[in-house]
Motif scaffolding. Structure first.
Motif, mmCIF file in Angstrom:
data_model
loop_
_atom_site.group_PDB
_atom_site.id
_atom_site.type_symbol
_atom_site.label_atom_id
_atom_site.label_comp_id
_atom_site.label_asym_id
_atom_site.label_seq_id
_atom_site.Cartn_x
_atom_site.Cartn_y
_atom_site.Cartn_z
ATOM 1 N N UNK A 136 -35.577 16.277 29.487
ATOM 2 C CA UNK A 136 -35.592 17.656 28.984
ATOM 3 C C UNK A 136 -34.168 18.130 28.772
ATOM 4 N N UNK A 137 -33.998 19.113 27.908
ATOM 5 C CA UNK A 137 -32.652 19.523 27.521
ATOM 6 C C UNK A 137 -32.605 21.033 27.328
ATOM 7 N N UNK A 138 -31.567 21.671 27.890
ATOM 8 C CA UNK A 138 -31.372 23.111 27.742
ATOM 9 C C UNK A 138 -29.909 23.381 27.401
ATOM 10 N N UNK A 139 -29.678 24.187 26.376
ATOM 11 C CA UNK A 139 -28.337 24.625 26.007
ATOM 12 C C UNK A 139 -27.982 25.898 26.787
ATOM 13 N N UNK A 140 -26.673 26.154 26.944
ATOM 14 C CA UNK A 140 -26.244 27.403 27.568
ATOM 15 C C UNK A 140 -26.458 28.552 26.590
ATOM 16 N N UNK A 141 -26.548 29.780 27.110
ATOM 17 C CA UNK A 141 -26.698 30.938 26.229
ATOM 18 C C UNK A 141 -25.443 31.146 25.381
ATOM 19 N N UNK A 142 -24.299 30.697 25.916
ATOM 20 C CA UNK A 142 -23.063 30.826 25.157
ATOM 21 C C UNK A 142 -23.134 30.054 23.838
ATOM 22 N N UNK A 180 -40.624 24.989 30.124
ATOM 23 C CA UNK A 180 -39.405 25.466 30.767
ATOM 24 C C UNK A 180 -38.131 25.046 30.047
ATOM 25 N N UNK A 181 -38.140 23.910 29.368
ATOM 26 C CA UNK A 181 -36.957 23.415 28.665
ATOM 27 C C UNK A 181 -36.949 23.929 27.225
ATOM 28 N N UNK A 182 -35.847 23.678 26.528
ATOM 29 C CA UNK A 182 -35.747 24.050 25.114
ATOM 30 C C UNK A 182 -36.076 22.882 24.193
ATOM 31 N N UNK A 183 -35.714 21.690 24.609
ATOM 32 C CA UNK A 183 -35.998 20.475 23.834
ATOM 33 C C UNK A 183 -36.490 19.381 24.777
ATOM 34 N N UNK A 184 -37.183 18.414 24.190
ATOM 35 C CA UNK A 184 -37.385 17.124 24.836
ATOM 36 C C UNK A 184 -36.804 16.086 23.882
ATOM 37 N N UNK A 185 -35.888 15.277 24.381
ATOM 38 C CA UNK A 185 -35.326 14.225 23.553
ATOM 39 C C UNK A 185 -35.844 12.883 24.064
ATOM 40 N N UNK A 186 -36.233 12.044 23.139
ATOM 41 C CA UNK A 186 -36.777 10.725 23.467
ATOM 42 C C UNK A 186 -36.088 9.696 22.584
ATOM 43 N N UNK A 187 -35.292 8.839 23.187
ATOM 44 C CA UNK A 187 -34.544 7.812 22.468
ATOM 45 C C UNK A 187 -35.262 6.475 22.602
ATOM 46 N N UNK A 188 -35.444 5.782 21.488
ATOM 47 C CA UNK A 188 -36.059 4.457 21.503
ATOM 48 C C UNK A 188 -34.994 3.396 21.254
ATOM 49 N N UNK A 213 -28.626 21.840 31.137
ATOM 50 C CA UNK A 213 -29.371 20.853 31.940
ATOM 51 C C UNK A 213 -29.888 19.759 31.035
ATOM 52 N N UNK A 214 -29.811 18.524 31.493
ATOM 53 C CA UNK A 214 -30.383 17.383 30.768
ATOM 54 C C UNK A 214 -30.929 16.349 31.750
#
Length: 373
Positions: A136-142, A180-188, A213-214
């Motif tokens: 899961x991935x979240x960017x800062x508000x900044x 709860x997160x902003x993105x889900x990244x999935x790398x293959x 957070x990642x």
């Protein structure tokens, strides 16, 4: 406001499961039956969603396997989990992590990589890569306070780094307001070392300083459903599979004819492909579900039973249900001679894809599964 119809987005769930060790102390007979029931329950949803199993036994201590699920609506995800909860094995499973997201187009613009087509960000197509790396991935508000142009510049750097690792393929899905997160990244990828090096290099990018957070990060191993179940221990799934009724044609039913009465259509999944099924006067036809002009869902198109064609619900492209050939559609500015003509690439792709999809394998699989269900 644009009158162009919005593409339907897919809903995506990354569901991680942990098995209660008490299950391994059950009699072997019950273990084999539980695996059979659980596996067949998953297989029964083949017509409703795309699902890939991955193992994590020996990699993480807090979860044993992942079911990567892609559907057209939330109801399909709910139905699958409800069915799994009712199984014998499901009674011994906990879900320590579950992430919900949707596909959508990025707000940033990225030029195409040389030699790579323009992939749709709205449709998930898992590859055959051995490993899947998920977090899961979240960017800062900044980050969101920065001007769009400044963010675009940092994302350009991010993409340039990523393209130095062509063996790694990224799937980004969006969770704003859904989880709860902003993105889900999935790398293959097939080599964990390549992914490790990629992440290390990305840490030095400017955009990385805006990561809130990642974690947690999951390294998952792609395997067949039955091989994945065998990683849980207990009686081997081979014992369970051997009891399943066999068919001479090797097909597994995905939908019954009762679920596809004459005059109706339905979208199903065959492997990683979305397929549109049409019952035209008692005959079932199968073509690729996505119109490759603008990726509308052909299963929602208008069928002309006399001509045995379907008209795309967006731009009125017409496809033969018998051959997949393009019989009409958006006008081209000049004759199409090859798929390398840039200004007509969309039309060429649509014509070429429609004439080759369904392939003989895909068409036979869909029709025979229906006819014999």
């Amino acid at each position: 406001m644009s009158t162009k119809p919005s593409e339907k987005r897919q809903v995506v769930r990354f569901a991680f499961y942990k098995l209660d060790s008490a299950w391994r102390r059950l009699p072997a007979e019950r273990q084999a039956s539980a695996k059979l029931e659980f596996g067949e329950t998953i297989e029964s949803f083949a017509g409703r969603l795309l699902l890939r199993p991955y193992g994590l036994v020996g990699i993480r201590g807090d979860c044993d396997f992942l079911l990567w699920q892609v559907a057209e609506d939330l109801d399909s995800l709910v139905a699958l989990q409800t069915a799994l909860n009712r199984t014998d094995l499901g009674a011994y499973l906990a879900s320590p992590y579950s992430y919900l997201a949707m596909t959508r187009r990025s707000i940033y613009e990225f030029p195409e990589a040389p030699g790579v087509g323009h992939p749709s960000r709205l449709v998930i197509r898992p590859s055959d890569a051995r490993y899947l790396f998920v977090y899961p991935f979240i960017k800062t508000r900044a980050w969101y306070m920065l001007p769009k142009a400044e963010r675009q510049g940092m994302m350009d750097e991010h993409v340039r780094i990523g393209r130095q690792y062509p063996s790694i393929r990224l799937n980004t899905t969006y969770s704003y307001g859904l989880d709860d997160q902003e993105f889900i990244v999935a790398f293959e990828g097939d080599n964990p070392a390549d992914f490790l090096d990629l992440v290390m290099e990305l840490r030095e990018s400017k955009a990385s300083s805006y990561t809130l957070r990642d974690t947690p990060t999951f390294t998952c191993v792609q395997m067949s459903l039955w091989d994945m179940l065998d990683t849980l221990g207990g009686a081997g799934s081979a014992q369970a599979v051997s009891r399943r009724p066999t068919r001479a044609d090797g097909y597994t039913p995905v939908v019954t004819l009762a679920d596809l009465p004459a005059g109706t259509s339905r979208r199903v999944y065959v492997g990683g492909d979305a397929v549109a099924l049409f019952n035209v006067q008692g005959t079932v036809h199968a073509i690729a579900n996505r119109c490759t002009h603008a990726r509308a869902s052909l299963s929602e198109g208008t069928v002309d039973a006399k001509r045995c064609v379907v008209t795309c619900p967006w731009h009125e492209g017409v496809f033969s249900l018998e051959t997949g050939q393009v019989l009409g559609g958006p006008p081209s500015t000049r004759p199409v001679s090859s798929e390398n003509t840039p200004s007509c690439q969309g039309h060429v792709t649509a014509q070429r894809a429609a004439s080759t999809v369904p392939s003989d394998r895909l068409a036979r699989a869909c029709v025979q599964r229906l006819a014999m269900a």
